[in-house]
Design a protein around this motif. Sequence first.
Motif, PDB file in Angstrom:
ATOM      1  N   THR A  40       0.833  -1.199   0.000  1.00  0.00           N
ATOM      2  CA  THR A  40       0.000   0.000   0.000  1.00  0.00           C
ATOM      3  C   THR A  40       0.866   1.248   0.000  1.00  0.00           C
ATOM      4  O   THR A  40       0.625   2.192  -0.753  1.00  0.00           O
ATOM      5  N   GLN A  41       1.909   1.254   0.835  1.00  0.00           N
ATOM      6  CA  GLN A  41       2.796   2.418   0.911  1.00  0.00           C
ATOM      7  C   GLN A  41       3.574   2.607  -0.387  1.00  0.00           C
ATOM      8  O   GLN A  41       3.787   3.741  -0.821  1.00  0.00           O
ATOM      9  N   LEU A  42       3.989   1.524  -1.023  1.00  0.00           N
ATOM     10  CA  LEU A  42       4.707   1.635  -2.295  1.00  0.00           C
ATOM     11  C   LEU A  42       3.817   2.247  -3.370  1.00  0.00           C
ATOM     12  O   LEU A  42       4.280   3.067  -4.180  1.00  0.00           O
ATOM     13  N   LEU A  43       2.528   1.876  -3.383  1.00  0.00           N
ATOM     14  CA  LEU A  43       1.597   2.473  -4.345  1.00  0.00           C
ATOM     15  C   LEU A  43       1.421   3.966  -4.085  1.00  0.00           C
ATOM     16  O   LEU A  43       1.397   4.773  -5.022  1.00  0.00           O
ATOM     17  N   LYS A  44       1.303   4.341  -2.804  1.00  0.00           N
ATOM     18  CA  LYS A  44       1.188   5.758  -2.463  1.00  0.00           C
ATOM     19  C   LYS A  44       2.435   6.513  -2.897  1.00  0.00           C
ATOM     20  O   LYS A  44       2.342   7.633  -3.405  1.00  0.00           O
ATOM     21  N   ASN A  45       3.603   5.906  -2.680  1.00  0.00           N
ATOM     22  CA  ASN A  45       4.858   6.550  -3.073  1.00  0.00           C
ATOM     23  C   ASN A  45       4.919   6.762  -4.580  1.00  0.00           C
ATOM     24  O   ASN A  45       5.384   7.802  -5.042  1.00  0.00           O
ATOM     25  N   GLU A  46       4.464   5.783  -5.357  1.00  0.00           N
ATOM     26  CA  GLU A  46       4.448   5.928  -6.814  1.00  0.00           C
ATOM     27  C   GLU A  46       3.553   7.077  -7.241  1.00  0.00           C
ATOM     28  O   GLU A  46       3.916   7.865  -8.122  1.00  0.00           O
ATOM     29  N   GLN A  47       2.374   7.193  -6.615  1.00  0.00           N
ATOM     30  CA  GLN A  47       1.457   8.281  -6.951  1.00  0.00           C
ATOM     31  C   GLN A  47       2.068   9.634  -6.592  1.00  0.00           C
ATOM     32  O   GLN A  47       1.978  10.596  -7.369  1.00  0.00           O
ATOM     33  N   ILE A  48       2.709   9.704  -5.438  1.00  0.00           N
ATOM     34  CA  ILE A  48       3.326  10.955  -5.010  1.00  0.00           C
ATOM     35  C   ILE A  48       4.487  11.316  -5.926  1.00  0.00           C
ATOM     36  O   ILE A  48       4.667  12.490  -6.281  1.00  0.00           O
ATOM     37  N   ASN A  49       5.271  10.323  -6.331  1.00  0.00           N
ATOM     38  CA  ASN A  49       6.373  10.595  -7.257  1.00  0.00           C
ATOM     39  C   ASN A  49       5.865  11.099  -8.601  1.00  0.00           C
ATOM     40  O   ASN A  49       6.449  12.008  -9.196  1.00  0.00           O
ATOM     41  N   ALA A  50       4.757  10.531  -9.081  1.00  0.00           N
ATOM     42  CA  ALA A  50       4.172  11.005 -10.337  1.00  0.00           C
ATOM     43  C   ALA A  50       3.696  12.444 -10.191  1.00  0.00           C
ATOM     44  O   ALA A  50       3.913  13.276 -11.094  1.00  0.00           O
ATOM     45  N   ASP A  51       3.062  12.766  -9.061  1.00  0.00           N
ATOM     46  CA  ASP A  51       2.629  14.144  -8.815  1.00  0.00           C
ATOM     47  C   ASP A  51       3.826  15.086  -8.746  1.00  0.00           C
ATOM     48  O   ASP A  51       3.780  16.201  -9.272  1.00  0.00           O
ATOM     49  N   ASN A  52       4.894  14.648  -8.090  1.00  0.00           N
ATOM     50  CA  ASN A  52       6.097  15.473  -7.996  1.00  0.00           C
ATOM     51  C   ASN A  52       6.696  15.751  -9.367  1.00  0.00           C
ATOM     52  O   ASN A  52       7.100  16.873  -9.655  1.00  0.00           O
ATOM     53  N   LYS A  53       6.743  14.726 -10.216  1.00  0.00           N
ATOM     54  CA  LYS A  53       7.275  14.920 -11.566  1.00  0.00           C
ATOM     55  C   LYS A  53       6.417  15.903 -12.354  1.00  0.00           C
ATOM     56  O   LYS A  53       6.931  16.766 -13.065  1.00  0.00           O
ATOM     57  N   ARG A  54       5.101  15.773 -12.224  1.00  0.00           N
ATOM     58  CA  ARG A  54       4.196  16.684 -12.917  1.00  0.00           C
ATOM     59  C   ARG A  54       4.394  18.118 -12.436  1.00  0.00           C
ATOM     60  O   ARG A  54       4.477  19.057 -13.231  1.00  0.00           O
ATOM     61  N   LEU A  55       4.524  18.283 -11.117  1.00  0.00           N
ATOM     62  CA  LEU A  55       4.726  19.617 -10.566  1.00  0.00           C
ATOM     63  C   LEU A  55       6.076  20.200 -10.973  1.00  0.00           C
ATOM     64  O   LEU A  55       6.182  21.396 -11.258  1.00  0.00           O
ATOM     65  N   LEU A  56       7.106  19.368 -11.012  1.00  0.00           N
ATOM     66  CA  LEU A  56       8.414  19.856 -11.456  1.00  0.00           C
ATOM     67  C   LEU A  56       8.372  20.304 -12.911  1.00  0.00           C
ATOM     68  O   LEU A  56       8.963  21.329 -13.270  1.00  0.00           O
ATOM     69  N   THR A  57       7.669  19.557 -13.736  1.00  0.00           N
ATOM     70  CA  THR A  57       7.518  19.949 -15.136  1.00  0.00           C
ATOM     71  C   THR A  57       6.781  21.279 -15.240  1.00  0.00           C
ATOM     72  O   THR A  57       7.168  22.166 -16.003  1.00  0.00           O
ATOM     73  N   GLU A  58       5.740  21.422 -14.449  1.00  0.00           N
ATOM     74  CA  GLU A  58       4.977  22.668 -14.459  1.00  0.00           C
ATOM     75  C   GLU A  58       5.831  23.839 -13.969  1.00  0.00           C
ATOM     76  O   GLU A  58       5.783  24.939 -14.534  1.00  0.00           O
ATOM     77  N   ILE A  59       6.644  23.612 -12.944  1.00  0.00           N
ATOM     78  CA  ILE A  59       7.537  24.658 -12.433  1.00  0.00           C
ATOM     79  C   ILE A  59       8.533  25.069 -13.500  1.00  0.00           C
ATOM     80  O   ILE A  59       8.776  26.264 -13.717  1.00  0.00           O
ATOM     81  N   ASN A  60       9.115  24.087 -14.173  1.00  0.00           N
ATOM     82  CA  ASN A  60      10.073  24.405 -15.234  1.00  0.00           C
ATOM     83  C   ASN A  60       9.415  25.179 -16.370  1.00  0.00           C
ATOM     84  O   ASN A  60      10.018  26.101 -16.930  1.00  0.00           O
ATOM     85  N   ASP A  61       8.184  24.819 -16.704  1.00  0.00           N
ATOM     86  CA  ASP A  61       7.450  25.554 -17.743  1.00  0.00           C
ATOM     87  C   ASP A  61       7.192  26.996 -17.305  1.00  0.00           C
ATOM     88  O   ASP A  61       7.313  27.929 -18.103  1.00  0.00           O
ATOM     89  N   LEU A  62       6.825  27.158 -16.032  1.00  0.00           N
ATOM     90  CA  LEU A  62       6.556  28.508 -15.532  1.00  0.00           C
ATOM     91  C   LEU A  62       7.824  29.355 -15.492  1.00  0.00           C
ATOM     92  O   LEU A  62       7.782  30.551 -15.760  1.00  0.00           O
ATOM     93  N   LYS A  63       8.939  28.726 -15.168  1.00  0.00           N
ATOM     94  CA  LYS A  63      10.199  29.458 -15.136  1.00  0.00           C
ATOM     95  C   LYS A  63      10.679  29.796 -16.541  1.00  0.00           C
ATOM     96  O   LYS A  63      11.313  30.823 -16.754  1.00  0.00           O
ATOM     97  N   GLY A  64      10.374  28.925 -17.491  1.00  0.00           N
ATOM     98  CA  GLY A  64      10.929  29.046 -18.833  1.00  0.00           C
ATOM     99  C   GLY A  64      10.232  30.019 -19.750  1.00  0.00           C
ATOM    100  O   GLY A  64      10.863  30.630 -20.599  1.00  0.00           O
ATOM    101  N   GLY A  65       8.963  30.200 -19.647  1.00  0.00           N
ATOM    102  CA  GLY A  65       8.300  31.033 -20.643  1.00  0.00           C
ATOM    103  C   GLY A  65       7.037  31.676 -20.133  1.00  0.00           C
ATOM    104  O   GLY A  65       6.461  31.283 -19.117  1.00  0.00           O
ATOM    105  N   LEU A  66       6.602  32.671 -20.856  1.00  0.00           N
ATOM    106  CA  LEU A  66       5.399  33.400 -20.483  1.00  0.00           C
ATOM    107  C   LEU A  66       4.128  32.738 -20.985  1.00  0.00           C
ATOM    108  O   LEU A  66       3.045  33.030 -20.495  1.00  0.00           O
ATOM    109  N   SER A  67       4.252  31.859 -21.962  1.00  0.00           N
ATOM    110  CA  SER A  67       3.048  31.237 -22.508  1.00  0.00           C
ATOM    111  C   SER A  67       2.326  30.394 -21.466  1.00  0.00           C
ATOM    112  O   SER A  67       1.086  30.378 -21.417  1.00  0.00           O
TER     113      SER A  67
END
Length: 91
Positions: A40-67
């Motif tokens: 159960t904890q491993l599944l939660k960790n996978e979901q959290i890691n996926a959310d973290n990757k998505r948020l990091l991508t969004e942060i990089n997009d926000l830092k990179g451009g105005l669009s």
Amino acid sequence: MSRFAVPVTLVALLVILHGQLWLGRGSVSNVAELRSKLNTQLLKNEQINADNKRLLTEINDLKGGLSMIEEKARMELGMIKANEIYIQIAR
């Protein structure tokens, strides 16, 4: 008396070992429960890691451009540029 001491001791040790195996801290049911919690904890960790990757991508997009900032402002805040006409379609 000494003739029965060794077998009785061995049987007593065997009973204690079986008690630990079925009822103790490292029992079969306890290990199965811990494995279930681990899965159960491993599944939660996978979901959290996926959310973290998505948020990091969004942060990089926000830092990179105005669009990306403009898109977020339009979608979440209802931003309208000058000389634009806002049309909302109700479904």
